[in-house]
Design a protein around this motif. Structure first.
Motif, short mmCIF file in Angstrom:
data_model
loop_
_atom_site.label_atom_id
_atom_site.label_comp_id
_atom_site.label_asym_id
_atom_site.label_seq_id
_atom_site.Cartn_x
_atom_site.Cartn_y
_atom_site.Cartn_z
N TYR A 55 0.84 -1.20 0.00
CA TYR A 55 0.00 0.00 0.00
C TYR A 55 0.87 1.25 0.00
O TYR A 55 0.62 2.20 -0.74
CB TYR A 55 -0.94 -0.03 1.21
CG TYR A 55 -1.89 1.15 1.29
CD1 TYR A 55 -2.49 1.67 0.15
CD2 TYR A 55 -2.21 1.71 2.52
CE1 TYR A 55 -3.38 2.75 0.24
CE2 TYR A 55 -3.09 2.78 2.61
CZ TYR A 55 -3.67 3.29 1.46
OH TYR A 55 -4.54 4.36 1.54
N GLU A 56 1.92 1.26 0.82
CA GLU A 56 2.77 2.45 0.92
C GLU A 56 3.78 2.54 -0.22
O GLU A 56 4.49 3.54 -0.32
CB GLU A 56 3.47 2.49 2.28
CG GLU A 56 2.48 2.79 3.40
CD GLU A 56 3.12 3.21 4.70
OE1 GLU A 56 4.31 2.86 4.93
OE2 GLU A 56 2.43 3.88 5.50
N SER A 62 -6.08 2.50 -2.15
CA SER A 62 -6.76 2.57 -0.85
C SER A 62 -7.95 1.63 -0.82
O SER A 62 -8.18 0.94 0.18
CB SER A 62 -7.23 4.01 -0.58
OG SER A 62 -6.14 4.88 -0.44
N ASN A 117 1.07 6.70 3.05
CA ASN A 117 0.05 6.19 2.13
C ASN A 117 -0.93 7.28 1.76
O ASN A 117 -0.98 8.34 2.39
CB ASN A 117 -0.66 4.98 2.75
CG ASN A 117 -1.27 5.31 4.10
OD1 ASN A 117 -2.34 5.91 4.17
ND2 ASN A 117 -0.57 4.93 5.17
N PHE A 141 4.43 6.17 -1.52
CA PHE A 141 3.38 5.65 -2.41
C PHE A 141 3.40 6.31 -3.78
O PHE A 141 2.85 5.77 -4.74
CB PHE A 141 1.99 5.75 -1.76
CG PHE A 141 1.41 7.14 -1.68
CD1 PHE A 141 0.56 7.60 -2.67
CD2 PHE A 141 1.70 7.97 -0.61
CE1 PHE A 141 0.00 8.87 -2.60
CE2 PHE A 141 1.14 9.24 -0.52
CZ PHE A 141 0.29 9.70 -1.53
#
Length: 205
Positions: A55-56, A62, A117, A141
């Motif tokens: 995710y990061e 998201s 993120n 990200f």
């Protein structure tokens, strides 16, 4: 001679406590008796295998991140509910803010270099004006790499023509500072704002 200051975000500019996220999400699970808040925390935030890593690094949106958590832990939660749990974990540090503004007023370029993120940073830019004093945001990200990967440090030099020895980097994680130092960047393992002011005084900034 220092020509650029680079700051980490979490636990340098904005102290945070993220264990509360797992506790609150656990309460929204329809099968919470089958796992603990600690297990949920580990699935999210484990440094090597946690969902936070893709995710990061921008490899997961998201929506995909939240969907994966909802599916694995049977969370009865909307996107807005999730944001209300996920985002308000930060607080200001007025003394660090003061040091940042001092450096800015002295004419130093300031970069933000953060493992973060989309949801957190969207919240932060609305909630915390201090980030708008920075000349560049280098966000994992968006860069596609998290510290301590070299790619995110290289992004500094893509944004400014400066020698590594002319960069001073502030981060609370010693491994990240050590990686920067291996690349020729001077750095500080941050503990508290007094360190910044001591460095400023000692270097006649």
């Amino acid at each position: 001679m220092i020509k650029l200051f680079v700051f980490d975000l979490g636990n340098v500019i904005l102290p945070f406590e993220h264990r509360q996220i797992a506790v609150k999400l656990h309460q929204r699970s329809t099968k919470k008796t089958m796992f603990t808040p600690q297990h949920l925390f580990d699935v999210m935030f484990d440094l090597h295998n946690g969902l936070i890593n893709p995710y990061e690094e921008g490899l997961m949106s998201s929506v995909e991140f939240i969907s994966a958590l909802k599916s694995q832990f049977q969370l009865d939660i909307t996107m807005d509910d999730f944001k209300d749990i996920w985002n308000p974990i930060f607080r200001d540090d007025p003394e660090v803010n003061e040091a940042i503004l001092y450096l800015k007023e002295r004419g130093y370029p300031l970069f933000l270099l953060s493992n973060t993120n989309e949801l957190h940073f969207s919240y932060i830019i609305e909630k915390y004006p201090i980030v708008h004093w920075f000349d560049e945001w280098l966000l994992s990200f968006e860069v596609g790499a998290k510290k301590p990967k070299r790619r995110i440090y290289d992004a500094i030099f893509e944004k400014m023509d400066v020698h590594p020895s002319e960069v001073f980097y502030i981060d609370d994680i010693s491994k990240y500072v050590e990686t920067a130092q291996h690349l020729g960047i001077n750095g500080m393992v941050f503990k508290h704002a007094d360190q910044l002011w001591e460095f400023i005084r000692k270097n006649g900034i």
